[in-house]
Design a protein around this motif. Structure first.
Motif, PDB file in Angstrom:
ATOM      1  N   LEU A  46      70.799  68.572  -7.856  1.00 55.21           N
ATOM      2  CA  LEU A  46      70.076  68.911  -6.621  1.00 55.21           C
ATOM      3  C   LEU A  46      68.905  67.962  -6.440  1.00 55.21           C
ATOM      4  O   LEU A  46      68.581  67.528  -5.335  1.00 55.21           O
ATOM      5  N   ALA A  47      68.243  67.659  -7.574  1.00 52.04           N
ATOM      6  CA  ALA A  47      67.044  66.827  -7.498  1.00 52.04           C
ATOM      7  C   ALA A  47      67.377  65.346  -7.341  1.00 52.04           C
ATOM      8  O   ALA A  47      66.508  64.550  -7.005  1.00 52.04           O
ATOM      9  N   ALA A  48      68.645  64.973  -7.574  1.00 54.08           N
ATOM     10  CA  ALA A  48      68.997  63.550  -7.546  1.00 54.08           C
ATOM     11  C   ALA A  48      69.069  62.992  -6.130  1.00 54.08           C
ATOM     12  O   ALA A  48      68.824  61.812  -5.907  1.00 54.08           O
ATOM     13  N   ILE A  55      65.326  78.072  -7.802  1.00 54.91           N
ATOM     14  CA  ILE A  55      66.276  77.471  -6.847  1.00 54.91           C
ATOM     15  C   ILE A  55      65.500  76.790  -5.721  1.00 54.91           C
ATOM     16  O   ILE A  55      65.812  75.659  -5.330  1.00 54.91           O
ATOM     17  N   VAL A  56      64.485  77.486  -5.224  1.00 48.79           N
ATOM     18  CA  VAL A  56      63.669  76.893  -4.146  1.00 48.79           C
ATOM     19  C   VAL A  56      63.035  75.580  -4.649  1.00 48.79           C
ATOM     20  O   VAL A  56      63.079  74.555  -3.965  1.00 48.79           O
ATOM     21  N   ALA A  57      62.476  75.632  -5.882  1.00 51.23           N
ATOM     22  CA  ALA A  57      61.833  74.426  -6.433  1.00 51.23           C
ATOM     23  C   ALA A  57      62.839  73.280  -6.556  1.00 51.23           C
ATOM     24  O   ALA A  57      62.539  72.131  -6.188  1.00 51.23           O
ATOM     25  N   SER A  58      64.036  73.590  -7.039  1.00 47.06           N
ATOM     26  CA  SER A  58      65.047  72.533  -7.205  1.00 47.06           C
ATOM     27  C   SER A  58      65.460  71.957  -5.861  1.00 47.06           C
ATOM     28  O   SER A  58      65.658  70.745  -5.728  1.00 47.06           O
ATOM     29  N   MET A  59      65.609  72.830  -4.876  1.00 46.26           N
ATOM     30  CA  MET A  59      66.001  72.355  -3.535  1.00 46.26           C
ATOM     31  C   MET A  59      64.911  71.484  -2.923  1.00 46.26           C
ATOM     32  O   MET A  59      65.193  70.489  -2.251  1.00 46.26           O
ATOM     33  N   LEU A  60      63.670  71.879  -3.137  1.00 46.19           N
ATOM     34  CA  LEU A  60      62.560  71.074  -2.601  1.00 46.19           C
ATOM     35  C   LEU A  60      62.545  69.704  -3.281  1.00 46.19           C
ATOM     36  O   LEU A  60      62.389  68.673  -2.621  1.00 46.19           O
ATOM     37  N   GLU A  61      62.729  69.716  -4.604  1.00 44.86           N
ATOM     38  CA  GLU A  61      62.783  68.436  -5.336  1.00 44.86           C
ATOM     39  C   GLU A  61      63.938  67.588  -4.839  1.00 44.86           C
ATOM     40  O   GLU A  61      63.800  66.384  -4.628  1.00 44.86           O
ATOM     41  N   GLY A  62      65.061  68.269  -4.635  1.00 46.31           N
ATOM     42  CA  GLY A  62      66.252  67.558  -4.152  1.00 46.31           C
ATOM     43  C   GLY A  62      66.059  66.985  -2.766  1.00 46.31           C
ATOM     44  O   GLY A  62      66.756  66.054  -2.363  1.00 46.31           O
ATOM     45  N   SER A  63      65.102  67.527  -2.028  1.00 51.94           N
ATOM     46  CA  SER A  63      64.837  67.019  -0.689  1.00 51.94           C
ATOM     47  C   SER A  63      63.747  65.956  -0.706  1.00 51.94           C
ATOM     48  O   SER A  63      63.275  65.521   0.344  1.00 51.94           O
TER      49      SER A  63
END
Ligand code: B12
Length: 214
Positions: free
Chosen positions: A80-82, A107-115
């Motif tokens: 997700l973070a990539a 999940i929210v943190a990972s999605m934000l990182e992924g964005s």
């Protein structure tokens, strides 16, 4: 799909090994990480919640399901973070004081990182004072708070009040989320936004910072 069912069952039954194996196999067969989260993992945790409510599951079952969910999420997080490039937007995130639930927050943190956002994760049971100190020191653009218990929701308001007292409220956008939280509650406590899921959280950060961010 069989693999998606195995992932669902693995989490539901607290079988971390099965959940992990199904996640690995699904990824190898080309499944998108976000689809696995939305179509198998979150529904499995919803069912765990329903069984807990029906007193068919108790805290040990919750813990096992949460452990299985976390194990699979660990495999998905780097993927997700990539995606996405790093942007000059910093987001502080944490689960509020008294609350130890962190699956949705992660999940929210990972999605934000992924964005592409820089994410500073303060973890769980984060007091209003700790949020204030972190805002002073890390100067985020957005503060995200998560709460899963009705009794910990007021800590969101206390945190917003503490930011106001410290003179920091106007420097950050505040987003809230978690199963018992609502748009109405966000408005009542003076938050800038609410979303019921991680995709929505990413969209909100973008909208709120439009024109301000690099
Ligand atoms: C797993 C779980 C646990 C695990 C948590 C493990 C962990 N590391 O997180 C453990 C076993 C520790 C646990 C403990 C407790 N739990 Co619990 N738990 C759950 C359960 C089954 C699932 C929560 C979950 O992970 N859902 C899946 C994730 C993906 O969903 P989510 O968190 O809602 O997140 C999504 C959105 O809400 C949103 N979101 C989340 N945060 C944010 C933040 C922002 C800014 C935004 C925009 C969006 C957003 O995006 C996420 C992804 O889409 C729920 C039931 C349920 N269905 O919610 C009960 C539940 C939350 N727990 C409950 C209870 C009562 C407890 C305990 C008090 C039990 C006890 N007697 O000890 C303790 C409290 C401990 C504490 N002090 O926090 C109750 C709460 C009731 C209430 N109304 O307050 C629930 C609802 C179960 C029930 N039906 O009774 N729990």
């Amino acid at each position: 799909m069989a693999l998606a069912n195995d992932l669902y069952d693995g989490i539901l039954n607290g079988d971390a090994k099965k959940a992990r194996a199904a996640t690995e196999a699904a990824l190898a067969s080309g499944a998108a990480p976000m689809d696995l989260i939305q179509q198998s993992m979150v529904p499995a945790m919803d069912e765990v919640g329903r069984l807990f409510e029906a007193e068919e599951y108790f805290v040990p079952e919750l813990l096992l399901a949460a452990r299985a969910m976390k194990g699979s999420l660990e495999l998905l997080k780097p993927l997700l973070a990539a995606s996405g490039q790093k942007m000059a937007v910093r987001v502080l995130i944490g689960t509020v004081k008294g609350d130890l639930h962190d699956i949705g927050k992660n999940i929210v943190a990972s999605m934000l990182e992924g964005s592409g956002f820089e994410v500073i994760d303060l973890g769980t049971d984060v007091s209003p004072e700790s949020f204030v100190t972190a805002v002073e020191q890390r100067k985020p653009h957005v503060v995200c708070m998560s709460a899963l218990l009705t009794v910990t929701m007021p800590a969101m308001k206390l945190t917003i009040d503490a930011l106001k007292t410290a003179g920091l409220r106007t420097q950050v956008k505040v987003l809230i989320g978690g199963a018992p939280v609502s748009q109405q509650y966000a408005e009542a406590i003076g938050a800038d936004g609410y979303s019921e899921n991680a995709n929505g959280a990413v969209g909100l950060v973008k909208v709120l910072l439009a024109g301000e961010a690099a």
